[in-house]
Design a protein around this motif. Structure first.
Motif, PDB file in Angstrom:
ATOM      1  N   ASP A  72       6.204  10.399 -12.066  1.00 10.80           N
ATOM      2  CA  ASP A  72       7.386  10.554 -12.925  1.00 10.80           C
ATOM      3  C   ASP A  72       8.534   9.632 -12.506  1.00 10.80           C
ATOM      4  N   ALA A  73       8.317   8.754 -11.526  1.00  7.65           N
ATOM      5  CA  ALA A  73       9.396   7.844 -11.113  1.00  7.65           C
ATOM      6  C   ALA A  73       9.723   6.895 -12.265  1.00  7.65           C
ATOM      7  N   ARG A  74      11.017   6.748 -12.532  1.00  9.28           N
ATOM      8  CA  ARG A  74      11.485   5.915 -13.635  1.00  9.28           C
ATOM      9  C   ARG A  74      11.464   4.435 -13.294  1.00  9.28           C
ATOM     10  N   ALA A  75      11.749   4.149 -12.032  1.00  9.81           N
ATOM     11  CA  ALA A  75      11.888   2.739 -11.649  1.00  9.81           C
ATOM     12  C   ALA A  75      11.616   2.572 -10.171  1.00  9.81           C
ATOM     13  N   VAL A  76      11.181   1.366  -9.833  1.00 12.49           N
ATOM     14  CA  VAL A  76      11.043   0.966  -8.427  1.00 12.49           C
ATOM     15  C   VAL A  76      12.088  -0.111  -8.176  1.00 12.49           C
TER      16      VAL A  76
ATOM     17  N   GLU B 125       0.830  -1.214   0.000  1.00 13.09           N
ATOM     18  CA  GLU B 125       0.000   0.000   0.000  1.00 13.09           C
ATOM     19  C   GLU B 125       0.862   1.260   0.000  1.00 13.09           C
ATOM     20  N   ALA B 126       1.902   1.246   0.842  1.00 11.21           N
ATOM     21  CA  ALA B 126       2.799   2.410   0.938  1.00 11.21           C
ATOM     22  C   ALA B 126       3.528   2.618  -0.379  1.00 11.21           C
ATOM     23  N   LEU B 127       3.884   1.522  -1.020  1.00 14.13           N
ATOM     24  CA  LEU B 127       4.558   1.624  -2.314  1.00 14.13           C
ATOM     25  C   LEU B 127       3.595   2.194  -3.362  1.00 14.13           C
ATOM     26  N   GLY B 128       2.350   1.717  -3.310  1.00 10.14           N
ATOM     27  CA  GLY B 128       1.331   2.215  -4.236  1.00 10.14           C
ATOM     28  C   GLY B 128       1.127   3.715  -4.063  1.00 10.14           C
ATOM     29  N   ALA B 129       1.104   4.171  -2.810  1.00 11.15           N
ATOM     30  CA  ALA B 129       0.915   5.597  -2.526  1.00 11.15           C
ATOM     31  C   ALA B 129       2.083   6.398  -3.093  1.00 11.15           C
ATOM     32  N   ALA B 130       3.309   5.890  -2.930  1.00 14.06           N
ATOM     33  CA  ALA B 130       4.492   6.591  -3.459  1.00 14.06           C
ATOM     34  C   ALA B 130       4.426   6.675  -4.976  1.00 14.06           C
ATOM     35  N   LEU B 131       3.959   5.610  -5.615  1.00 16.20           N
ATOM     36  CA  LEU B 131       3.846   5.602  -7.078  1.00 16.20           C
ATOM     37  C   LEU B 131       2.811   6.620  -7.555  1.00 16.20           C
ATOM     38  N   ARG B 132       1.720   6.722  -6.822  1.00 18.92           N
ATOM     39  CA  ARG B 132       0.686   7.691  -7.216  1.00 18.92           C
ATOM     40  C   ARG B 132       1.177   9.124  -7.006  1.00 18.92           C
ATOM     41  N   GLN B 133       1.954   9.300  -5.936  1.00 18.90           N
ATOM     42  CA  GLN B 133       2.467  10.633  -5.627  1.00 18.90           C
ATOM     43  C   GLN B 133       3.609  11.041  -6.562  1.00 18.90           C
ATOM     44  N   HIS B 134       4.291  10.040  -7.126  1.00 21.80           N
ATOM     45  CA  HIS B 134       5.446  10.327  -7.991  1.00 21.80           C
ATOM     46  C   HIS B 134       5.287   9.599  -9.323  1.00 21.80           C
TER      47      HIS B 134
ATOM     48  N   VAL C 143       1.020  -4.024  -7.626  1.00 26.10           N
ATOM     49  CA  VAL C 143       0.908  -2.594  -7.328  1.00 26.10           C
ATOM     50  C   VAL C 143       1.651  -1.747  -8.372  1.00 26.10           C
ATOM     51  N   VAL C 144       2.806  -2.258  -8.823  1.00 24.94           N
ATOM     52  CA  VAL C 144       3.632  -1.472  -9.759  1.00 24.94           C
ATOM     53  C   VAL C 144       3.050  -1.526 -11.176  1.00 24.94           C
ATOM     54  N   LYS C 145       2.372  -2.617 -11.467  1.00 27.24           N
ATOM     55  CA  LYS C 145       1.759  -2.798 -12.790  1.00 27.24           C
ATOM     56  C   LYS C 145       0.839  -1.607 -13.114  1.00 27.24           C
ATOM     57  N   GLY C 146       0.896  -1.150 -14.344  1.00 28.57           N
ATOM     58  CA  GLY C 146       0.016  -0.046 -14.714  1.00 28.57           C
ATOM     59  C   GLY C 146       0.684   1.310 -14.514  1.00 28.57           C
ATOM     60  N   HIS C 147       1.832   1.342 -13.827  1.00 26.56           N
ATOM     61  CA  HIS C 147       2.604   2.581 -13.701  1.00 26.56           C
ATOM     62  C   HIS C 147       3.730   2.561 -14.733  1.00 26.56           C
ATOM     63  N   GLU C 148       4.232   3.751 -15.026  1.00 32.75           N
ATOM     64  CA  GLU C 148       5.333   3.867 -15.989  1.00 32.75           C
ATOM     65  C   GLU C 148       6.616   3.227 -15.473  1.00 32.75           C
ATOM     66  N   ALA C 149       6.784   3.278 -14.153  1.00 34.78           N
ATOM     67  CA  ALA C 149       8.059   2.863 -13.546  1.00 34.78           C
ATOM     68  C   ALA C 149       8.366   1.392 -13.829  1.00 34.78           C
ATOM     69  N   LEU C 150       9.651   1.123 -14.096  1.00 37.16           N
ATOM     70  CA  LEU C 150      10.105  -0.262 -14.234  1.00 37.16           C
ATOM     71  C   LEU C 150      10.180  -0.894 -12.849  1.00 37.16           C
ATOM     72  N   LEU C 151       9.963  -2.191 -12.789  1.00 38.22           N
ATOM     73  CA  LEU C 151      10.130  -2.898 -11.514  1.00 38.22           C
ATOM     74  C   LEU C 151      11.441  -3.687 -11.568  1.00 38.22           C
ATOM     75  N   VAL C 152      12.359  -3.305 -10.681  1.00 36.26           N
ATOM     76  CA  VAL C 152      13.687  -3.936 -10.636  1.00 36.26           C
ATOM     77  C   VAL C 152      13.849  -4.629  -9.287  1.00 36.26           C
ATOM     78  N   VAL C 153      14.127  -5.924  -9.321  1.00 32.22           N
ATOM     79  CA  VAL C 153      14.116  -6.716  -8.090  1.00 32.22           C
ATOM     80  C   VAL C 153      15.489  -7.309  -7.787  1.00 32.22           C
ATOM     81  N   ASP C 154      15.953  -7.085  -6.573  1.00 39.19           N
ATOM     82  CA  ASP C 154      17.126  -7.790  -6.049  1.00 39.19           C
ATOM     83  C   ASP C 154      16.625  -9.129  -5.523  1.00 39.19           C
ATOM     84  N   ALA C 155      16.909 -10.184  -6.293  1.00 45.78           N
ATOM     85  CA  ALA C 155      16.487 -11.538  -5.883  1.00 45.78           C
ATOM     86  C   ALA C 155      17.726 -12.387  -5.605  1.00 45.78           C
ATOM     87  N   ILE C 156      18.758 -11.722  -5.108  1.00 39.34           N
ATOM     88  CA  ILE C 156      20.063 -12.393  -4.965  1.00 39.34           C
ATOM     89  C   ILE C 156      19.987 -13.560  -3.981  1.00 39.34           C
TER      90      ILE C 156
END
Ligand SMILES: *Cc1c(COP(=O)(O)O)cnc(C)c1O
Length: 380
Positions: free
Chosen positions: A130-134, A119-128, A155-168
């Motif tokens: 213009d974010a290029r990536a999460v 939810e907090a991530l979704g709120a940040a995406l709506r507020q920004h 949550v990230v789907k549907g936003h412009e931002a790319l989703l980049v995951v550290d799955a190390i």
């Protein structure tokens, strides 16, 4: 003590199977010849299956941090806005990389020991918008928290931002459906759940991410992913790769695909449950609630009056190599990894050694209590 018989319970490098180690000893070949072309093709094909993707998967000669830096530098221009969700030490590292590259970082932080709130991530995406990536850590190795990646991707789907995951510390141990969940870039490294020696980083790149890269102006040279892709089209790498580790990765990916992804995920789920149950039965506290406890590493609170360093040193005497906490958790927790080439038998050994070590240090616990609880888990 036989060095070779110790159980490496640190969250990377993890134990390497004998066949994988042997593979590193194969004779050297030309990295511009046919044998190498075939090797890289086989490794890439195997990796794609483990990444559950038909996106490009590139191999970089670097530890995991190199892969993370590549993910950052290839998709942004100086001054770009990015969202970094951090829940611990490794999330903070990605934030540091972003700041070093002059990005405008929007922070979505959680207390260490807690996951990212979608939810907090979704709120940040709506507020920004213009974010290029999460940027987000799937499995925060410093705290033993596993983020709900599927919910986050949703949550990230549907936003412009790319989703980049550290799955190390999760890819190859925990289910990650790169394509089904729409993850643009997934970064991992050879020395965690992939059971190979340290030295290689792997990164998947979606069509959307390639498209963004065309306009991304941040400087990069060694980790230029487009250059890596044009070499990969000829089954090569731009510069001399760690050929020996490619041999080992070929071997370990073969083992993974032979065991099968689902059985591997199930084994990790079981091992995590065993560790958590055993530790709790000894009266110790876990840093993280069961609901979002990592399937690959467990953080145990160092009990009051016990010196964590001393405890780990006694464990080492029994052949169990555990880790300290990192950053703000140094000395406050110890971590037991259960990742990759680790089995039920290793967990029994770890918890038994822990019972004896605690008893020797005067901590009031009942010998056998942890093992007994674990055996109940094993009975199902
Ligand atoms: C191990 C790890 C890293 C760092 O990888 P290196 O290979 O040490 O560079 C980054 N993120 C996570 C989640 C890790 O577990």
């Amino acid at each position: 003590m036989f060095e070779e018989k110790q159980h490496l319970a640190i969250p990377g490098p993890t134990p390497v199977p004998p066949g994988v180690l042997r593979a590193t000893g194969r004779p050297m070949i030309s990295h511009r010849g046919e044998a190498f072309h075939n090797l890289l093709t086989r490794v890439t094909e195997g990796a794609k299956q483990v990444f559950q993707t038909s996106n490009d998967v590139l191999l970089l000669t670097a530890s995991g941090t190199g892969g993370l830096e590549a993910a950052v530098t290839n998709v942004v221009s100086p001054g770009d806005k990015v969202i970094v969700a951090t829940i611990g030490y490794f999330g903070d590292r990605v934030r540091d990389i972003c700041e070093r590259w002059g990005l405008n970082v929007v922070r979505v932080d959680s207390e260490w020991g807690k996951p990212t709130d979608p939810e907090a991530l979704g709120a940040a995406l709506r507020q920004h918008p213009d974010a290029r990536a999460v940027f987000i850590t799937h499995n925060e190795t410093s705290t033993g928290v596993e983020n709900d990646l599927k919910a986050i991707a949703e949550v990230v789907k549907g936003h412009e931002a790319l989703l980049v995951v550290d799955a190390i510390s999760s890819l190859g141990a925990v289910n990650i459906e790169t394509d089904n969940w729409g993850i643009d870039m997934v970064v991992t490294a050879s020395q965690k759940a992939l059971m190979a020696p340290p030295g290689l980083s792997l990164i998947s790149v979606s069509g959307r991410a390639w498209h963004i890269m065309d306009g991304a102006k941040s400087p990069r040279f060694y980790f230029d992913l487009k250059k890596a892709r044009s070499s990969a089209e000829k089954s090569e790498t731009p510069y001399t790769p760690a050929v020996s580790f490619l041999y080992s990765l070929e071997e370990s990916l073969g083992m993974i695909l032979k065991e099968g992804l689902q059985p591997i995920f199930d084994r990790h789920t079981l091992m995590a449950r065993m560790v958590r149950t055993g530790v709790k039965a000894l009266g110790l506290g876990l840093l993280v609630e069961d609901e979002y406890g990592s399937r690959t590493v467990t953080a145990v609170k160092v009990p009051e009056g016990i010196d964590g360093g001393k405890l780990r040193s006694i464990l080492r005497g029994y052949g169990v190599v555990a880790s300290d906490g990192q950053g703000q958790l140094k000395g406050k927790i110890f971590r037991l990894a259960h990742m990759g080439y680790t089995t039920v038998l290793d967990i029994l050994g770890m918890v038994s050694a822990l019972e004896v070590a605690l008893t020797r240090m005067g901590y009031p616990t009942e010998l056998g209590a942890g093992i007994k609880a674990i055996e109940q888990v094993m009975l199902g």
